[in-house]
Design a protein around this motif. Sequence first.
Motif, mmCIF file in Angstrom:
data_model
loop_
_atom_site.group_PDB
_atom_site.id
_atom_site.type_symbol
_atom_site.label_atom_id
_atom_site.label_comp_id
_atom_site.label_asym_id
_atom_site.label_seq_id
_atom_site.Cartn_x
_atom_site.Cartn_y
_atom_site.Cartn_z
ATOM 1 N N ALA A 173 1.541 6.567 -6.966
ATOM 2 C CA ALA A 173 0.378 7.311 -7.446
ATOM 3 C C ALA A 173 0.512 8.801 -7.130
ATOM 4 O O ALA A 173 0.088 9.662 -7.918
ATOM 5 N N THR A 174 1.085 9.110 -5.976
ATOM 6 C CA THR A 174 1.318 10.505 -5.619
ATOM 7 C C THR A 174 2.263 11.170 -6.607
ATOM 8 O O THR A 174 2.040 12.311 -7.044
ATOM 9 N N HIS A 175 3.331 10.464 -6.961
ATOM 10 C CA HIS A 175 4.294 11.001 -7.931
ATOM 11 C C HIS A 175 3.599 11.313 -9.254
ATOM 12 O O HIS A 175 3.800 12.397 -9.844
ATOM 13 N N GLY A 221 -5.957 6.590 -11.298
ATOM 14 C CA GLY A 221 -5.610 5.643 -12.345
ATOM 15 C C GLY A 221 -4.411 4.789 -11.967
ATOM 16 O O GLY A 221 -4.392 3.569 -12.175
ATOM 17 N N THR A 222 -3.395 5.433 -11.405
ATOM 18 C CA THR A 222 -2.197 4.696 -10.978
ATOM 19 C C THR A 222 -2.515 3.793 -9.802
ATOM 20 O O THR A 222 -2.087 2.631 -9.760
ATOM 21 N N LEU A 223 -3.255 4.307 -8.839
ATOM 22 C CA LEU A 223 -3.599 3.511 -7.666
ATOM 23 C C LEU A 223 -4.402 2.272 -8.061
ATOM 24 O O LEU A 223 -4.128 1.157 -7.572
ATOM 25 N N ASN A 224 -5.372 2.431 -8.948
ATOM 26 C CA ASN A 224 -6.178 1.298 -9.389
ATOM 27 C C ASN A 224 -5.329 0.261 -10.113
ATOM 28 O O ASN A 224 -5.508 -0.956 -9.925
ATOM 29 N N ALA A 232 0.828 -1.204 0.000
ATOM 30 C CA ALA A 232 0.000 0.000 0.000
ATOM 31 C C ALA A 232 0.864 1.255 0.000
ATOM 32 O O ALA A 232 0.563 2.237 -0.706
ATOM 33 N N GLU A 233 1.937 1.247 0.787
ATOM 34 C CA GLU A 233 2.861 2.382 0.819
ATOM 35 C C GLU A 233 3.437 2.634 -0.575
ATOM 36 O O GLU A 233 3.454 3.781 -1.061
ATOM 37 N N GLY A 240 -3.708 -2.046 -7.802
ATOM 38 C CA GLY A 240 -4.547 -2.931 -7.013
ATOM 39 C C GLY A 240 -5.241 -2.307 -5.818
ATOM 40 O O GLY A 240 -5.764 -3.031 -4.963
ATOM 41 N N PHE A 241 -5.295 -0.970 -5.749
ATOM 42 C CA PHE A 241 -5.944 -0.303 -4.621
ATOM 43 C C PHE A 241 -6.985 0.684 -5.143
ATOM 44 O O PHE A 241 -6.912 1.136 -6.297
#
Length: 392
Positions: free
Chosen positions: A284-286, A307-310, A277-278, A313-314
């Motif tokens: 995704a923040t970047h 989009g990046t987080l998904n 998760a980290e 897998g989150f």
Amino acid sequence: MPDRIPNFSPEEYATRLAKTRAAMDAANVEWLIVTDPSNMAWLTGYDGWSFYVHQAVLVPPTGLPLWWGRAMDGLGALRTVYMPDDHVIGYDDTYVQNPAKHPHETLADLIRQRGGSGTRVGVELDNYYYSAAAHQTLLQHLPDTQFIDATGLVNWQRAVKSDAEITRMRKAARIVEAMHTRILEVAEPGLPKHHLVAEILSTATKGTGDAWGDYPAIVPLTPSGLDATAPHLTWDDKPMQTGEATFFEIAGVYRRYHCPQSRTLFLGSMPEHFKDAEKAVIEATHKALDQAKPGNTCEDVANAFNGTLNRLGFEKDSRTGYAIGLSYPPDWGERTMSFRRGDTTPLEPGMTFHFMPALWLADGGIEITEPILITDTGHECLSTLPREVFVK
């Protein structure tokens, strides 16, 4: 009264008033009643813990604003606002928390005396500090006046910060860095949570260098373990424990300007799903902050993050940030723009945000957030804290 030094220059207050009047003209509002303490302070410099009683700044079509409120708080207005003393109007104490009469009866009289009866008057209908009873009283005592919903009208004028405001936010950033540093120094298994919060509050108030610490609009949010699966919980007396994550959603504050930032501390060995998760949040923040630049929109930042987080897998179903600046309780957000799908507000240099990509997992929470400033060419992170989950 003795000479007083306004929070900002007369020229800056004049600019703020001009922006507000231009927005009033666009909304076809002739007079404006401002009850949000943050907006009152931004327009006039007023600074006092008096928002538990009725008060307002009244903006007429011409001339300087008027401060209106409880007479005893008028003494504080005389010490903090930039307008001359005769622009501070107080109502007597028999109107305070008295069911037989309402303070807005006196505000209606003031508007009538100044020529505002029968005009179009803007009010902040959806505001913490403007009650249904206040509105009803104005309707009853100014029956020939048309009241217009001006919620957010002043808030939006605050979106682009002046150089003087940005200086204050940079100082607030140094304070929040010191707060997180102190957390890492003293947090350990067995330490009662309220003892840790005492250290946080002490550090926040002492400030750093030439920046003393002001009080925050939101108290420290410091949940651990299963409590950290939810947002907005505060603290208790339970000891910190090995094997638990604690996120710290806190803000450095300098002269009412807030720089919120969250970091997460894991005591012991962090499990793999927390590491995953980290990693996802940081990547995704970047990607999201790459989109935080003039010409893009709030939605662009949110879409890049989600989009990046998904893909990793989150999922996150809440917004990923909001505008920040000058604030009073109960909220350090400006209640205007948000980083979320559908918000197509263009980003401009001078805007400031709390980029807030929190994740709440089944057994804890991860918050790694950034206060940012939109610059001419991109963005600047106001804090220099490492972007990671801290492990101790």
